[in-house]
Design a protein around this motif. Structure first.
Motif, PDB file in Angstrom:
ATOM      1  N   GLU A 142     -34.084  79.731  34.170  1.00 54.23           N
ATOM      2  CA  GLU A 142     -35.326  78.962  34.130  1.00 54.23           C
ATOM      3  C   GLU A 142     -36.237  79.453  33.018  1.00 54.23           C
ATOM      4  N   ARG A 184     -38.252  74.569  26.010  1.00 53.25           N
ATOM      5  CA  ARG A 184     -39.224  73.467  26.065  1.00 53.25           C
ATOM      6  C   ARG A 184     -40.473  73.819  25.265  1.00 53.25           C
ATOM      7  N   ILE A 185     -40.925  75.026  25.428  1.00 55.49           N
ATOM      8  CA  ILE A 185     -42.156  75.373  24.727  1.00 55.49           C
ATOM      9  C   ILE A 185     -41.932  75.380  23.217  1.00 55.49           C
ATOM     10  N   ASN A 217     -40.474  73.320  21.641  1.00 54.27           N
ATOM     11  CA  ASN A 217     -40.684  71.953  21.125  1.00 54.27           C
ATOM     12  C   ASN A 217     -42.090  71.776  20.581  1.00 54.27           C
ATOM     13  N   LEU A 218     -42.972  72.684  20.940  1.00 46.60           N
ATOM     14  CA  LEU A 218     -44.364  72.545  20.496  1.00 46.60           C
ATOM     15  C   LEU A 218     -44.645  73.366  19.253  1.00 46.60           C
ATOM     16  N   HIS A 273     -44.943  73.036  16.215  1.00 45.49           N
ATOM     17  CA  HIS A 273     -45.886  72.634  15.168  1.00 45.49           C
ATOM     18  C   HIS A 273     -47.324  72.528  15.660  1.00 45.49           C
ATOM     19  N   HIS A 274     -47.592  72.930  16.907  1.00 49.57           N
ATOM     20  CA  HIS A 274     -48.970  72.825  17.394  1.00 49.57           C
ATOM     21  C   HIS A 274     -49.675  74.163  17.354  1.00 49.57           C
ATOM     22  N   VAL A 304     -53.511  73.714  24.597  1.00 50.29           N
ATOM     23  CA  VAL A 304     -52.103  74.092  24.433  1.00 50.29           C
ATOM     24  C   VAL A 304     -51.702  75.022  25.571  1.00 50.29           C
ATOM     25  N   ALA A 338     -51.220  72.989  28.642  1.00 50.61           N
ATOM     26  CA  ALA A 338     -49.982  72.214  28.606  1.00 50.61           C
ATOM     27  C   ALA A 338     -48.790  73.126  28.895  1.00 50.61           C
ATOM     28  N   GLU A 394     -48.596  73.828  32.409  1.00 52.34           N
ATOM     29  CA  GLU A 394     -48.010  72.729  33.187  1.00 52.34           C
ATOM     30  C   GLU A 394     -46.487  72.756  33.103  1.00 52.34           C
ATOM     31  N   VAL A 395     -45.979  73.113  31.930  1.00 53.68           N
ATOM     32  CA  VAL A 395     -44.524  73.226  31.816  1.00 53.68           C
ATOM     33  C   VAL A 395     -44.039  74.354  32.728  1.00 53.68           C
ATOM     34  N   SER A 423     -45.415  75.437  35.441  1.00 53.00           N
ATOM     35  CA  SER A 423     -45.476  75.079  36.862  1.00 53.00           C
ATOM     36  C   SER A 423     -44.555  73.906  37.186  1.00 53.00           C
ATOM     37  N   THR A 424     -43.963  73.303  36.150  1.00 53.99           N
ATOM     38  CA  THR A 424     -42.912  72.320  36.414  1.00 53.99           C
ATOM     39  C   THR A 424     -41.619  73.051  36.747  1.00 53.99           C
ATOM     40  N   ILE A 425     -41.447  74.179  36.081  1.00 56.72           N
ATOM     41  CA  ILE A 425     -40.186  74.906  36.232  1.00 56.72           C
ATOM     42  C   ILE A 425     -40.230  75.874  37.412  1.00 56.72           C
ATOM     43  N   PHE A 426     -41.355  76.564  37.547  1.00 60.36           N
ATOM     44  CA  PHE A 426     -41.456  77.539  38.634  1.00 60.36           C
ATOM     45  C   PHE A 426     -42.390  77.038  39.728  1.00 60.36           C
TER      46      PHE A 426
END
Ligand code: ATP
Ligand code: MG
Lengths: 294, 989
Positions: A223, A230-231, A233-234, A236-237, A279, A282, A285-286, A288-291
């Motif tokens: 996980e 996933r992170i 993917n961000l 460039h932010h 950021v 966000a 949130e990712v 807490s989507t996973i864990f």
């Protein structure tokens, strides 16, 4: 005035980055980098490690140094080298002097002390210059003479020219991500190295690394690896680096100490990668989507 | 006194049957009074046309009255009735008949005692409206009905009211007598009348409608409210007129509304409140009560602010309500969701609010090409956290379609679905099954979101309507519930469908596996399709016999009620959108915002048949292995199709009018001292008319000015300092190097000289936006210095347009204000290109708050190319000048640049003015104050503002609008280019 060389005494206090490498470091090969490095070493071709922060470059050199100097194939010549790996983390105030050596004031006397590069050149160790572009321009000049066929190091202040030991190898690292154009590696420098590209491992490998480094269970490690992917993917932010394997390992270590995963990720990841509250949110949130929360 | 027989004879002449009747009745009359009584009867019968009818009634009632009352009383009644018989027999007739009925019904005589009240009122009416026999008849009818029905107080109240109304217009009396509703409480009405007769009558006139809408008990609730408002007659009328139309859903909600009214107090506020009450969470009284308390507070100091508050128009109001109900607005978390989306998918998808996209399923989450649309706000749950969780789950559900390949294969899916005989059914099944598969996969793969999904699923289950009766609808509904983890089959399932239901249920649940693939959905669909469509048709509905055919058909075709967190999916639309998105990804040079393009293209323009006509096999009876094979085929087709589309694309890009992006902005209302929420709609127009030759002409004609401007701007020095170490000369010592140099000197080496640090200048970090006023008045000629005709605010917009249009024709050769504006920015642009500053050029105009046009001629970062030049050249006078929203939009785009120096330069000719810029059309205050506010907002966001105007009379309002030194009125308009460059210099230098 007396000149006294202290070059043969290993100065553990002045070079904390030098390890004697008694134990083999764990390194999980992600491609053919190990073979590539070995081949380069056999030909004594200088190596450039390219890749983002915390993706395992340092660990890789440590691993290679151990393998070459302490591994099964290592001859006595190499085994004798006390510190097979001299690591220098470069920063913007690091000058040629820091690498080569300098006179120190000792009472009325001035005493010469070898820098890590000089030490490696003399002993035949691997010298690893981490983030070389950060260093001052004059330090790159040194690299040039060491990395062509001459393999020499001019020690200006001593009026000496040292020939590199046959086992000496120069390895530098370079992170193309966050360098500004100003600090790009010069082509003439870059073209003296064999380059090995590093990037963050794919989730499966990364999970394996996390398991090994932090000792957490495979599911949680998986996980964490998903989270990392996933992170990233961000990227460039506002954080070009994405998040490093190192941070995921940190999170794993915190979790292994019984911390709630969300809390662990918050501390090791969310707050570490960005100052932008949105950021962070966000990423939270990712997480807490996973864990789950508890 | 004539003898009895004479009287009877007389009577016989008038009407023989009456005489007969009298004769028969005589025996019941006391002997001593018979002559007198008979004479009365004759008098009545003689009193007018058909008056014998009244006499008959009197004769018939007489024995009944005498049974309870004495002879004198009887005669007195006869005399009373006689007054009413002169003009028409009816009032008297009614009166006499009613008397008899009264005696019979009134056992203890209590009601009879009230008779004088009624008679007195009747006399008053008679006195005013002698000839109004219908009115009088009505009066007696109602009055006696009241006597029978109501208690004494009610009767007394009604009679008193009747007497009072009798002194008013006849129409009023008609209204009064027309109000026979049994439920009316006359004592309350009397109180109302005492406060205001007009209010009373108005209320009476709408009573029936209101009662029909709200019912008896609610009318009782309403009564005291109305009494409270009665003294403000106009306001009460407005309120009463509003009531029948209020959109409350249920009786309970109406009750809540009424119960809340006293807390508001002021009738105008109440009217605002009631007319917007359907937008309030009426189920949550404590929230509304707190909100009302806030509103009352606001209103206590500023009634206009109160009105805006209770109409849900002011910021204070909306924000208070939102915070009270834990509402989450899309706007508040859009960036987080945007980032979340990118993180989860690694794709450049855009998350937007459904309010910003003009599509059918407005409030439902859905995906359109590369845009994911979510509801504008969520407040179904009690807390902010829960509401946000809805957003997250709804968004993740959409992202699941990307994660688990649905959208990758969407063209194939669409092709497959359309090949089913009943493709509507196939689509319906697909949506159900795929949504279920996605939810299950997400919950399996992401532990953290599992609970949130279960919560949403059970919430969705709770809000399902009862199981439909018809077979297909029932089966589909059961499938949906299976997907929502409904547990065992509900007991209400029709026995005849039970077997099918069981199989379908199992089919759906078979998708709950960690490895469930899109192919699995399609295979399950295949089997479900067969079950649903080929089930036992002969007895497909027992219920059908009881319903008429049309209704049965309708019910059968009824689509399942959507699930709010699933939203809506239209595979056909998506197949087209996503194909376009792919193309966009591969088409280089398409600007960033082009993701929205796919949503703007009309799907009808694209030919999906291309795919369907291809060699894809019949979708029916397909096995999983075949599906694999087909996937390859489709892959091939897709590639071919793409090649075709790629050629199409450039043409589409230029021909298709891109949908203007829409933005909503708050507006400052100085009257209420608050923002009006999302008051203005601004359209960002990128497809403006182009006139490139204008730019060339300007440059050719004004070469001298151009070079002057350029020279001035080159004086601008680059800013931003950077420290450089190790230089031979500088403003600070470099400590490390200095120490080294000292040691070197000691050891006899030549010390290095570069031991200083110096601050160096780097690039300019400036973004500037030029905002041009494109209002109609900029069409004024200025070159010859003659006074343009005054421009009146009251002029109709159309008039202004035609006025200017006609002038344009004969005076086109002369310079207009707009020309000066354009020339100034053109010259600036040329100079800025050389300087390398980032800048944008925009124009604005509009008509009313719903339509502010913002023409984007050149955006930041966009090249100053032929197109941009063309757009600037194409700027022309349009309509009004609503400055606030334009400034806010400009500020927003400046802030987005993240430059250190941000300058907004507004070039206009007149004061901010629009037909609804403030309630008072003739007042410029509203517009000026809003513009001031917008400018102040800009400054707080680190945007420097400057207003340049070429209006000679502009001094007054500009001074008010801008702080000192941030405005300039240009006396000589031809100086604009020069002045502009000076301004630019001072703002960014
Ligand atoms: N392939 C790998 N095998 C084993 N461990 C790894 C690997 N990659 C990363 N790690 C883990 O990540 C941590 C950070 O790696 P390391 O310090 O080598 O990164 P780096 O690339 O040198 O970063 P920097 O550029 O910041 O110096 C290591 O301590 C180790 O735990
Ligand atoms: Mg490192």
């Amino acid at each position: 005035m007396t000149l006294k060389s202290t070059s043969n005494e290993p100065a553990a206090d002045t070079s904390p980055d030098a390890y004697s490498l008694t134990e083999a470091p764990f390194y999980l090969a992600l491609g053919d980098e190990v073979e590539l490095f070995l081949a380069a070493y056999q030909e004594r071709l200088p190596v450039l490690l390219k890749g983002p922060t915390g993706c395992g470059k340092t660990r890789f050199v440590e691993y290679m140094a151990h393998r070459i100097y302490r591994g099964e194939d290592a001859d006595d010549n190499r085994r004798r080298v006390g510190q097979p790996l001299q690591t220098v983390s470069c920063h913007e105030d690091l000058s040629a002097t820091d690498l080569v050596g300098r006179y120190l004031l000792q009472g009325d006397q001035t005493v010469w002390q070898d820098g890590p590069l000089t030490r490696s050149v003399k002993e035949g160790a691997i010298c690893y210059l981490d983030e070389i572009v950060e260093a001052r321009k004059d330090s790159t000049v040194l690299i040039h003479s060491l990395t062509d066929h001459r393999r020499i190091l001019p020690v200006e202040k001593l009026g000496l020219i040292l020939e590199a030991h046959e086992n000496f190898l120069l390895v530098i690292s370079y992170n193309p991500g966050y360098q500004s154009v100003l600090k790009d590696l010069k082509t003439s420098t870059r073209q003296r190295f064999v380059a090995i590209d590093f990037d963050y491992p794919d989730p499966a490998h990364e999970a394996e690394i996390i398991i090994h480094e932090s000792g957490i269970d495979a599911d949680t490690a998986g996980e964490l690896a998903t989270l990392g992917a996933r992170i990233r993917n961000l990227r460039h932010h506002g954080f070009d680096e994405g998040i490093s394997t190192r941070l995921l390992v940190y999170a794993g270590q915190l979790i292994s100490r019984g911390l709630n995963p969300i809390r662990a990720c918050d501390a090791a990841i969310c707050l570490a990668v960005s100052d932008d509250p949105e950021v962070q949110r966000a990423i939270g949130e990712v997480v807490s989507t996973i864990f789950p929360r508890d | 006194m004539p003898a009895l027989t004479e009287v009877i004879l007389e009577l016989r002449k008038v009407h023989p049957p009456t005489a007969e009747l009298l004769d028969h009745t005589l025996e019941h009359i006391p002997v001593h009074g018979r002559i007198e009584w008979a004479a009365r009867c004759l008098e009545i019968a003689n009193s007018g046309w058909h008056a014998f009818e009244s006499a008959n009634a009197f004769i018939l009632s007489s024995p009944i009255i005498l049974a309870s009352y004495d002879f004198e009383t009887l005669i007195a009644r006869g005399d009373y009735g006689l007054q009413f018989c002169g003009y028409s027999f009816e009032p008297g007739f009614t009166y006499y008949c009613a008397l008899g009925n009264l005696v019979v019904a009134d056992v203890d005589g209590a009601k009879w005692n009230m008779l004088p009240e009624v008679e007195a009122a009747g006399r008053t009416i008679l006195g005013k409206f002698q000839h109004a026999s219908n009115l009088l008849t009505d009066f007696f009818e109602i009055a006696f009905a009241m006597l029978l029905r109501e208690n004494e107080s009610e009767i007394r109240a009604w009679c008193a009211l009747a007497a009072k109304i009798a002194h008013r217009e006849r129409q009023d009396l008609i209204v009064f007598l027309g109000s026979r509703h049994e439920s009316i409480c006359w004592q309350e009405m009397e109180k109302l009348e005492r406060v205001s007769p007009n209010s009373f009558l108005f209320y009476l006139s709408v009573y029936e409608v209101l009662e029909a809408k709200f019912g008896l008990d609610l009318m009782a609730d309403l009564q005291p409210l109305i009494l409270g408002f009665a003294d403000d007659e106009d306001a009460l009328q407005e309120f009463l007129l509003l009531l029948p139309g209020i959109q409350t859903i249920s009786r309970n909600e109406s009750r809540s509304v009424f119960s809340l009214i006293p807390e508001i107090g002021h009738v105008d506020l109440v009217t605002s409140f009631v007319s917007h009450c359907h937008e309030l969470p009426l189920g949550d009284l404590p929230v509304i009560q707190q909100w009302i308390a806030g509103g009352v507070q606001v209103a206590s100091t500023n009634i206009d602010a109160g009105l805006a508050f209770f109409s849900l128009e002011s910021s204070t109001s909306v924000e208070l309500l939102e915070s009270l109900r834990g509402q989450i607005n899309f706007a508040d978390c859009s960036r987080v969701m945007q980032l979340y989306t990118e993180a989860m998918t690694g794709k450049r998808l855009r998350v937007e609010s459904t309010a910003d996209s003009d599509v059918q399923y407005r409030d439902m989450p859905h995906t359109l090409g590369a845009s994911i649309c979510l509801p504008e706000s969520v407040s179904w749950f009690a807390s902010k956290d829960e509401n946000f969780e809805f957003y997250k789950v709804a968004l993740l559900h959409q992202l699941g379609f990307f994660e688990y390949q649905t959208f990758v294969e969407i063209e194939f899916i669409e092709t497959t679905l359309t090949e089913f005989e009943d493709s509507v059914l196939a689509h319906g099944l697909f949506n159900i099954l795929e949504a279920a598969r996605i939810d299950w996969l997400l919950a399996r793969h992401f532990r953290g979101i599992r609970d949130a999904f279960s919560a949403q699923k059970s919430f969705a289950l709770d809000s399902r309507q009862p199981l439909p009766i018809m077979r297909k609808a029932q089966l589909l509904e059961l499938m949906i519930r299976a997907g929502l983890d409904a547990g065992p089959l509900p007991v209400e399932v029709n026995d005849r469908y039970l077997a099918d239901a069981v199989s379908l249920y199992a089919e759906v649940l078979s998708l709950d596996r960690a490895e469930a693939q899109l192919q699995d959905t399609l295979s399950v669909l295949q089997r479900c399709y067969v079950i649903v469509s080929e089930g036992d048709q002969s007895q497909w509905d027992g219920a059908k016999t009881e319903l008429d055919d049309g209704l049965a058909q309708m019910l059968e075709e009824e689509l399942p009620q959507p699930i709010s967190f699933h939203g809506h999916m239209d595979t056909r639309q998506l197949a087209m959108d996503l194909a376009l998105v792919d193309l966009e990804d591969t088409t280089e040079g398409v600007p960033d915002d082009s993701v929205s393009m796919s949503t703007a293209l009309d799907p009808a323009d694209l030919d999906i048949d291309e795919i369907q006509d291809g060699d894809v096999q019949d979708g029916l009876g397909m096995l999983a292995t075949e599906i694999d094979h087909q996937l390859e085929n489709v892959e091939k087709l897709k590639r071919e199709n793409e090649d075709e589309n790629r050629q199409l694309l450039p043409a589409q890009l230029s021909n298709q009018v891109r949908e203007d992006q829409r933005f909503r902005y708050d507006e400052w209302d100085f009257v209420i001292n608050d923002y009006r929420r999302r008051w203005c709609t601004l359209y960002e127009v990128r497809d403006c008319p182009e006139a490139p030759e204008y730019v060339d002409k300007t440059l050719a004609e004004h070469g001298d000015v151009a070079s002057r401007v350029r020279k001035q701007l080159t004086r601008l020095k680059p800013e931003m300092l950077r420290k450089v170490k190790g230089v031979v000369d500088g403003d600070d010592l470099d400590l490390d190097r200095a120490v080294e140099a000292v040691i070197d000197r000691k050891t006899g080496l030549t010390p290095a000289e570069n031991i200083y640090t110096q601050s160096l200048r780097k690039d300019r970090d400036v973004s500037a936006l030029f905002l041009l006023d494109m209002s109609a008045s900029t069409d004024d000629i200025i070159a010859d210095g003659s006074e343009p005709p005054p421009f009146s605010v009251d002029d109709d917009d159309e008039d202004i347009l035609s006025h200017y249009a006609s002038r344009q024709q004969d005076e086109s050769s002369r310079t207009r204000i707009i020309d000066i504006e354009k020339q100034a920015v053109i010259l600036m642009a040329e100079a800025l290109e050389q300087l390398g500053d980032n800048y944008s050029i925009c124009g604005f105009s509009g008509y009313g708050r719903e339509r502010v046009d913002y023409f984007l001629c050149k955006d930041f970062g966009e090249a100053y190319d032929h197109r941009a030049r063309g757009k600037i050249g194409g700027i022309k006078p349009c309509r009004s000048t609503r400055m606030g929203p334009a400034i806010r939009h400009a500020t927003r785009s400046l802030v987005k640049t993240e430059s250190r120096i941000r300058a907004l330069i507004i070039i206009s000719d007149g004061y901010p003015q629009d037909h609804d810029y403030g309630q008072d059309r003739n007042s410029r205050d509203y517009g000026v104050k809003d513009t001031m506010k917008a400018l102040a907002e800009a400054r707080t966001q680190n945007v420097q503002t400057f207003c340049l105007t070429v209006d000679q009379s502009g001094h007054d309002y500009l001074r008010e609008m801008c702080p000192d030194k941030q405005y300039l009125v240009i006396q000589e308009v031809s100086q604009l280019p020069d002045e502009l460059s000076k301004v630019y210099q001072s703002l960014t230098g």
